[in-house]
Enzyme design. Structure first.
Site, PDB file in Angstrom:
ATOM      1  N   GLU A  96       0.830  -1.198   0.000  1.00 38.58           N
ATOM      2  CA  GLU A  96       0.000   0.000   0.000  1.00 38.58           C
ATOM      3  C   GLU A  96       0.866   1.250   0.000  1.00 38.58           C
ATOM      4  O   GLU A  96       1.920   1.281   0.621  1.00 38.58           O
ATOM      5  CB  GLU A  96      -0.909  -0.004   1.235  1.00 38.58           C
ATOM      6  N   CYS A 120       4.274  -5.028  16.128  1.00 42.73           N
ATOM      7  CA  CYS A 120       3.811  -4.023  17.103  1.00 42.73           C
ATOM      8  C   CYS A 120       2.329  -4.260  17.367  1.00 42.73           C
ATOM      9  O   CYS A 120       1.548  -4.458  16.430  1.00 42.73           O
ATOM     10  CB  CYS A 120       4.033  -2.613  16.562  1.00 42.73           C
ATOM     11  N   CYS A 123      -0.536  -2.097  15.655  1.00 46.87           N
ATOM     12  CA  CYS A 123      -0.391  -1.816  14.217  1.00 46.87           C
ATOM     13  C   CYS A 123      -0.948  -2.959  13.373  1.00 46.87           C
ATOM     14  O   CYS A 123      -0.662  -4.129  13.633  1.00 46.87           O
ATOM     15  CB  CYS A 123       1.080  -1.596  13.903  1.00 46.87           C
ATOM     16  N   GLU A 164       9.362  -2.304   8.222  1.00 52.77           N
ATOM     17  CA  GLU A 164      10.356  -1.634   9.052  1.00 52.77           C
ATOM     18  C   GLU A 164      11.569  -1.342   8.151  1.00 52.77           C
ATOM     19  O   GLU A 164      12.311  -2.264   7.788  1.00 52.77           O
ATOM     20  CB  GLU A 164      10.741  -2.535  10.241  1.00 52.77           C
ATOM     21  N   SER A 195      10.894   6.569   9.132  1.00 51.37           N
ATOM     22  CA  SER A 195      10.497   6.281  10.512  1.00 51.37           C
ATOM     23  C   SER A 195      10.864   4.842  10.843  1.00 51.37           C
ATOM     24  O   SER A 195      10.594   3.923  10.075  1.00 51.37           O
ATOM     25  CB  SER A 195       8.978   6.486  10.647  1.00 51.37           C
ATOM     26  N   SER A 218       9.833   5.694  16.329  1.00 51.89           N
ATOM     27  CA  SER A 218       8.555   5.380  16.969  1.00 51.89           C
ATOM     28  C   SER A 218       8.867   4.973  18.401  1.00 51.89           C
ATOM     29  O   SER A 218       9.253   3.837  18.645  1.00 51.89           O
ATOM     30  CB  SER A 218       7.868   4.231  16.227  1.00 51.89           C
ATOM     31  N   LEU A 219       8.732   5.915  19.321  1.00 57.21           N
ATOM     32  CA  LEU A 219       9.143   5.634  20.709  1.00 57.21           C
ATOM     33  C   LEU A 219       7.981   4.989  21.477  1.00 57.21           C
ATOM     34  O   LEU A 219       8.102   3.883  21.986  1.00 57.21           O
ATOM     35  CB  LEU A 219       9.617   6.938  21.370  1.00 57.21           C
ATOM     36  N   HIS A 220       6.908   5.722  21.593  1.00 58.87           N
ATOM     37  CA  HIS A 220       5.624   5.211  22.100  1.00 58.87           C
ATOM     38  C   HIS A 220       5.571   4.833  23.579  1.00 58.87           C
ATOM     39  O   HIS A 220       4.478   4.741  24.144  1.00 58.87           O
ATOM     40  CB  HIS A 220       5.126   4.010  21.280  1.00 58.87           C
ATOM     41  N   CYS A 337      -2.152   6.224  10.052  1.00 54.34           N
ATOM     42  CA  CYS A 337      -1.042   5.495  10.681  1.00 54.34           C
ATOM     43  C   CYS A 337      -1.517   4.191  11.291  1.00 54.34           C
ATOM     44  O   CYS A 337      -2.473   4.157  12.052  1.00 54.34           O
ATOM     45  CB  CYS A 337      -0.432   6.317  11.805  1.00 54.34           C
TER      46      CYS A 337
END
Ligand code: SAH
Length: 354
Positions: A96, A120, A123, A164, A195, A218-220, A337
């Site tokens: 995509e 993740c 996601c 990734e 990212s 991407s810390l989160h 996202c």
């Protein structure tokens, strides 16, 4: 059998293409012609390279084949004009790509892998695991195919779609070099961003590449236990090590880095979280980008409302942090996202009746 894998030719620099053509013993200037057809005129077959002899076109098609991905579907958001493409490569791989229109230009959110193996929990891209990496040439084709289909030149590329990127390091670095190559596509280096979920050794390698690239992490989560639970693919590294790798990137490249932080109600949105985040990134030239978590049916995380999000932003600002809230684009076409998924693939796997 072809000498180069399908679509590898698009990922070659002008010099590499010249070298790859040596065995064919053709005039030297042909390399420049072919490179321009591929990257300036952007034709989708050797057949269209009208100033090449027919025999050479046939040889090239056999030796270094390429074939643009086909658009399987195109969905346009009624809310904000965001366009989501599902593209199919000749081997059947589906990816995509999401095109977003901003006041400052048009941005393409690109996939770097077919699927993702990071798993993740919030996601959708990782639900089916990883099928394969994309070649640099295939990522360039994402750019060329979508801009041709839309009749638009892209001003920004963000490698933030499915996959990734630092798990496909060599091809992604090659892609960034090619897409910013003044001889080829020629996109300004300020306009490419990547990212990562934080593959620490590869962040450090990337810092040495001298690439014109904006880097986001991407810390989160600021606690190891929560981050490792939410992002199992990052268990090899602590939060501190990961943030320190970003500090090195900022120092070595002289560029500000971005920390993305998904807000999940009740999990990572307390005052202590905000303070710890500020403490961790102190001294790093930074931007924190808050993303209220998007719904993914299988996941069931709760997104904070606008007031709660604004309150978290304020807590960070009180600690001296530069912070923005990510504008949501394309949510009604599942282009936001974390929503990218191979729905068609899931349908195929589920059987013909669905
Ligand atoms: N693998 C890369 C890039 C792909 S994801 C990475 O991890 O950064 C792009 C961004 O969307 C990441 O910050 C990712 O964490 C975020 N994201 C994933 N799922 C999401 C969701 N459900 N809601 C909001 N953001 C999400």
């Amino acid at each position: 059998m072809s000498r180069l894998p399908v679509n590898a030719v698009i990922g070659l620099s002008r010099a590499e293409l010249s070298e790859a053509l040596l065995p064919l013993q053709i005039e030297r200037y042909r390399a420049g012609q072919i490179f321009d057809w591929l990257h300036k005129k952007r034709v989708s077959s050797y057949e269209e390279m009208s100033n090449l002899p027919a025999q050479l076109r046939r040889t090239l098609a056999e030796d270094m084949p390429f074939s643009y991905p086909e658009a399987v579907s195109r969905r346009e958001s009624e809310k904000d004009g965001t366009v989501k493409y599902l593209l199919s490569y000749p081997d059947g791989a589906l990816v995509e790509s999401v095109l977003m229109h901003y006041r400052h230009g048009t941005s393409l959110c690109l996939s770097s892998q077919v699927g993702c193996r990071m798993a993740c929990r919030f996601c959708a891209s990782g639900i089916l695991g990883k099928e394969r990496n994309l070649l640099a040439g295939e990522m360039l084709e994402e750019v060329y195919a979508v801009s041709a289909l839309e009749g638009e030149r892209l001003s920004n590329i963000v490698i933030m779609g499915t996959g990734e990127p630092l798990d496909n390091y060599d091809e992604v670095v090659r892609f960034v070099r090619r897409v910013t190559d003044p001889e080829g596509n020629g996109l300004g280096g300020r306009q490419v961003a990547l990212s990562t979920c934080g593959i620490v050794p590869n962040i450090l390698r990337l810092a040495e590449e001298k690439l014109p690239l904006a880097l986001a992490l991407s810390l989160h989560a600021v606690r190891d236990s929560l981050r490792h639970e939410l992002m199992p693919g990052t268990r090899a590294w602590t939060v501190r090590e990961t943030v320190e790798a970003m500090r090195s990137y900022a120092i070595l490249t002289g560029r500000r880095v971005t920390f993305e932080y998904i807000l999940i109600r009740g999990l990572n949105d307390t005052e202590e979280d905000a303070q710890e985040l500020a403490r961790l990134i102190r001294g790093i030239p930074h931007l924190v980008n808050l993303i209220p978590v998007n719904p993914v049916a299988e996941r069931g995380f709760c997104r904070p409302d606008a007031a709660e999000t604004a309150a978290f932003k304020k807590m960070l600002e009180k600690c001296g942090i530069n912070v923005t809230i990510r504008r949501e684009m394309g949510s009604d076409v599942e282009g936001a996202c974390g929503q990218l998924r191979r729905r068609r693939m899931e349908k195929l796997k589920a059987g013909p009746s669905t």
